[in-house]
Design an enzyme around this catalytic site. Structure first.
Site, PDB file in Angstrom:
ATOM      1  N   PHE A 127       2.951   3.229  -0.496  1.00  0.00           N
ATOM      2  CA  PHE A 127       3.331   3.451   0.908  1.00  0.00           C
ATOM      3  C   PHE A 127       2.861   2.330   1.830  1.00  0.00           C
ATOM      4  O   PHE A 127       3.323   2.221   2.955  1.00  0.00           O
ATOM      5  CB  PHE A 127       2.793   4.804   1.404  1.00  0.00           C
ATOM      6  CG  PHE A 127       1.426   4.742   2.021  1.00  0.00           C
ATOM      7  CD1 PHE A 127       0.290   4.725   1.247  1.00  0.00           C
ATOM      8  CD2 PHE A 127       1.290   4.688   3.401  1.00  0.00           C
ATOM      9  CE1 PHE A 127      -0.964   4.658   1.828  1.00  0.00           C
ATOM     10  CE2 PHE A 127       0.038   4.626   3.992  1.00  0.00           C
ATOM     11  CZ  PHE A 127      -1.094   4.610   3.202  1.00  0.00           C
ATOM     12  N   LYS A 128       1.971   1.489   1.343  1.00  0.00           N
ATOM     13  CA  LYS A 128       1.473   0.390   2.176  1.00  0.00           C
ATOM     14  C   LYS A 128       2.617  -0.528   2.641  1.00  0.00           C
ATOM     15  O   LYS A 128       2.515  -1.180   3.668  1.00  0.00           O
ATOM     16  CB  LYS A 128       0.433  -0.456   1.414  1.00  0.00           C
ATOM     17  CG  LYS A 128      -0.752   0.309   0.862  1.00  0.00           C
ATOM     18  CD  LYS A 128      -1.652   0.846   1.950  1.00  0.00           C
ATOM     19  CE  LYS A 128      -3.036   1.234   1.457  1.00  0.00           C
ATOM     20  NZ  LYS A 128      -3.064   2.341   0.497  1.00  0.00           N
ATOM     21  N   ASP A 129       3.699  -0.551   1.873  1.00  0.00           N
ATOM     22  CA  ASP A 129       4.849  -1.375   2.270  1.00  0.00           C
ATOM     23  C   ASP A 129       5.452  -0.926   3.596  1.00  0.00           C
ATOM     24  O   ASP A 129       6.063  -1.724   4.297  1.00  0.00           O
ATOM     25  CB  ASP A 129       5.952  -1.300   1.203  1.00  0.00           C
ATOM     26  CG  ASP A 129       5.582  -2.056  -0.058  1.00  0.00           C
ATOM     27  OD1 ASP A 129       4.917  -3.105   0.045  1.00  0.00           O
ATOM     28  OD2 ASP A 129       5.954  -1.598  -1.153  1.00  0.00           O
ATOM     29  N   LEU A 174       3.131  -2.749   5.958  1.00  0.00           N
ATOM     30  CA  LEU A 174       2.857  -4.172   5.706  1.00  0.00           C
ATOM     31  C   LEU A 174       4.116  -5.013   5.592  1.00  0.00           C
ATOM     32  O   LEU A 174       4.044  -6.240   5.569  1.00  0.00           O
ATOM     33  CB  LEU A 174       1.964  -4.326   4.480  1.00  0.00           C
ATOM     34  CG  LEU A 174       0.488  -4.076   4.832  1.00  0.00           C
ATOM     35  CD1 LEU A 174      -0.344  -3.851   3.583  1.00  0.00           C
ATOM     36  CD2 LEU A 174      -0.091  -5.219   5.656  1.00  0.00           C
TER      37      LEU A 174
END
Ligand SMILES: *Cc1c(COP(=O)(O)O)cnc(C)c1O
Length: 494
Positions: free
Chosen positions: A109-111, A114
């Site tokens: 989920f960091k995408d 980011l």
């Protein structure tokens, strides 16, 4: 709207300044001084797609960016890098909804944040006339690192340095990072855990001497961790989007409250949910799911945050954290913006006692949260049950969340419709996931396991990891946890 520090110096910053700086001078985190409200009827927003919701929310928090800049950043971030057109598909399985936030390039989920942060940051630098090169420092428990590297790779006027715990990430996570391309990317393994990496990075930020030296060489630091407000704001978007989507499907009625369950580490994701609630999104409970590192579970139940405890390496490594940085932002809200209280508590945590107790009033304000945790065995068993019952494959972090949801339901008898925030693809943690899907296997090679998982489940292998084992290794720096500053200087040749 302005951004202030949680710790009380009277700095008041625009959103562009807050994003570019990353962390306040007094070591506090930037927080909005007031919360913007959702001022449209949610049922009137059902025709919006992900990008339109993103624009609506971002505009509210990042008011000093032009519409054109925000739209450009959103277009560049949420494009065909994501494997699904919806960007964040919502799938119903068992008796819950799963918000799949892992269809970006790095499978976690960091995408979501980011892939847009680099655009916001470079636009902020331009707006503010910053002519120095921005050096992004990031500590990672595995997923932030790759997502930040991917986002900043070959972005003009930036260098990115990522620190990860040498033995604390999955094989896939490690491979993803050490094969990263891009002239400006640097990856360092440290002999320590995530908390060591995060403390080390914070120390570098707060090192005035180093800051001066950097400036003389034409560099400034910024952060890609969720201490940067530019990470949090894009995460508010998917909470609002989910609500609108469920309205659109007719699964909830206008005004009906829903729950979110969030597998939590640094408390960034769940805090974004709390921010959405503050904006007026009808949320009943925010359920905070932890693994065996259950410091947040204890905190939510007792009001005591105590890091004097053993650190465990678990099968949900992205949540192996004892110091959840973003809790500081929650303390600020719980105390009704009392900077002195936040300052005192944070000093106790940083100091010798390594713990703090919140006031009874603050504890009272925790009511919208529920905390639970699971063991590693329960995590695997949950993957197995969900797969057996609905052929839906969970990764370990999402399984932690689902198990905690079951505990919550059992305990509370709450029938509120609930969304499990799914933070990673099962292919990112195959070694553990396979145990829940295939009874047993002697196979150890992670890439063989990926094929096995696909064969067994019929779930296709995500494009970004297909040839990962054949990519050349481009990074091999290792350092002691106390030598992070020297490593940074070496990398930057200063
Ligand atoms: C980072 C991460 C988490 C924890 O999110 P926080 O915002 O740090 O609480 C959970 N699951 C996965 C897969 C992650 O990468």
């Amino acid at each position: 709207m302005k951004y202030k520090s949680t710790r009380g110096n009277k700095e008041s910053k625009s959103s562009a300044e807050a994003i570019l700086k990353g962390i306040a001078k007094d070591k506090g985190l930037f927080v909005p001084d007031t919360f913007p409200k959702i001022d449209k009827k949610l049922e009137e927003m059902i025709y919006m797609d992900y990008k339109e919701v993103a624009f609506y929310i971002l505009k509210k928090f990042l008011g000093d960016f032009s519409d054109e800049d925000l739209k450009d950043a959103i277009e560049k971030a949420y494009d065909e890098k994501f494997e699904t057109k919806e960007i964040a598909p919502i799938v119903k399985a068992g008796d819950a909804y799963f918000l799949e936030l892992y269809h970006g390039k790095t499978l976690a989920f960091k995408d979501m944040a980011l892939s847009i942060l680099p655009h916001l940051l470079t636009k902020a630098a331009k707006k503010l006339g910053e002519d120095k090169k921005v050096v992004i420092l990031a500590a990672t428990s595995g997923d932030t690192g790759k997502a930040a590297l991917e986002g900043f790779s070959d972005v003009d006027q930036t260098e990115i340095i990522v620190f990860y715990p040498d033995n604390g990430v999955s094989e896939i996570q490690k491979r993803q990072m050490i094969t990263q391309e891009g002239e400006n990317t640097h990856v360092v393994a440290i002999k320590g855990n995530f908390d060591d990496a995060q403390s080390g990075v914070k120390k570098i930020f707060n090192d005035d001497g180093l800051g001066k030296e950097m400036e003389n060489h034409g560099f400034v630091f910024s952060s890609a961790n969720s201490i940067n407000i530019g990470r949090l704001v894009p995460q508010v978007v998917y909470y609002v989007y989910t609500y609108i989507e469920l309205l659109k499907r007719g699964d909830i009625k206008s005004g009906e409250k829903i729950n979110f369950v969030v597998p939590t580490g640094n408390f960034g994701n769940i805090l974004a949910g709390y921010y959405a609630k503050k904006m007026g999104l009808p949320i009943h409970k925010l359920i905070c799911a932890s693994n065996k590192n259950n410091v947040l579970y204890d905190f939510l139940n007792t009001g005591v945050y105590d890091i004097n405890r053993e650190f465990f390496m678990t099968n949900s490594p992205s949540m192996d954290i004892l110091i959840s940085s973003n809790l500081e932002r929650l303390l600020y809200e719980l105390s009704d913006h009392d900077e002195d209280v936040v300052n005192t508590l944070m000093n106790q945590l940083d100091g010798e006692t390594k713990k703090y107790t919140i006031t009874p009033n603050m504890k009272e304000n925790l009511q919208g949260f529920y905390g639970g945790f699971t063991t590693e065995e329960e995590t695997i068993a949950t993957i197995q049950t969900v797969y057996d019952e609905s052929k839906y494959v969970l990764d370990t972090h999402t399984a932690v969340a689902y198990k905690v949801y079951e505990q919550y339901k059992e305990e509370s008898k709450d029938e509120t419709k609930t969304v499990i925030v799914s933070t990673a693809s099962p292919y990112k943690f195959t070694k553990s996931v396979i145990k829940g899907v295939v009874a047993s296997t002697k196979e150890k090679n992670e890439f063989k396991l990926i094929e096995m998982l696909s064969k067994n489940t019929g779930l296709s292998i995500p494009e970004p990891i297909k040839n990962l084992d054949k990519k050349p290794i481009l990074h091999d720096i290792k350092c002691e946890k106390d030598a992070m500053k020297d490593t940074v200087k070496e990398i930057l040749h200063i």
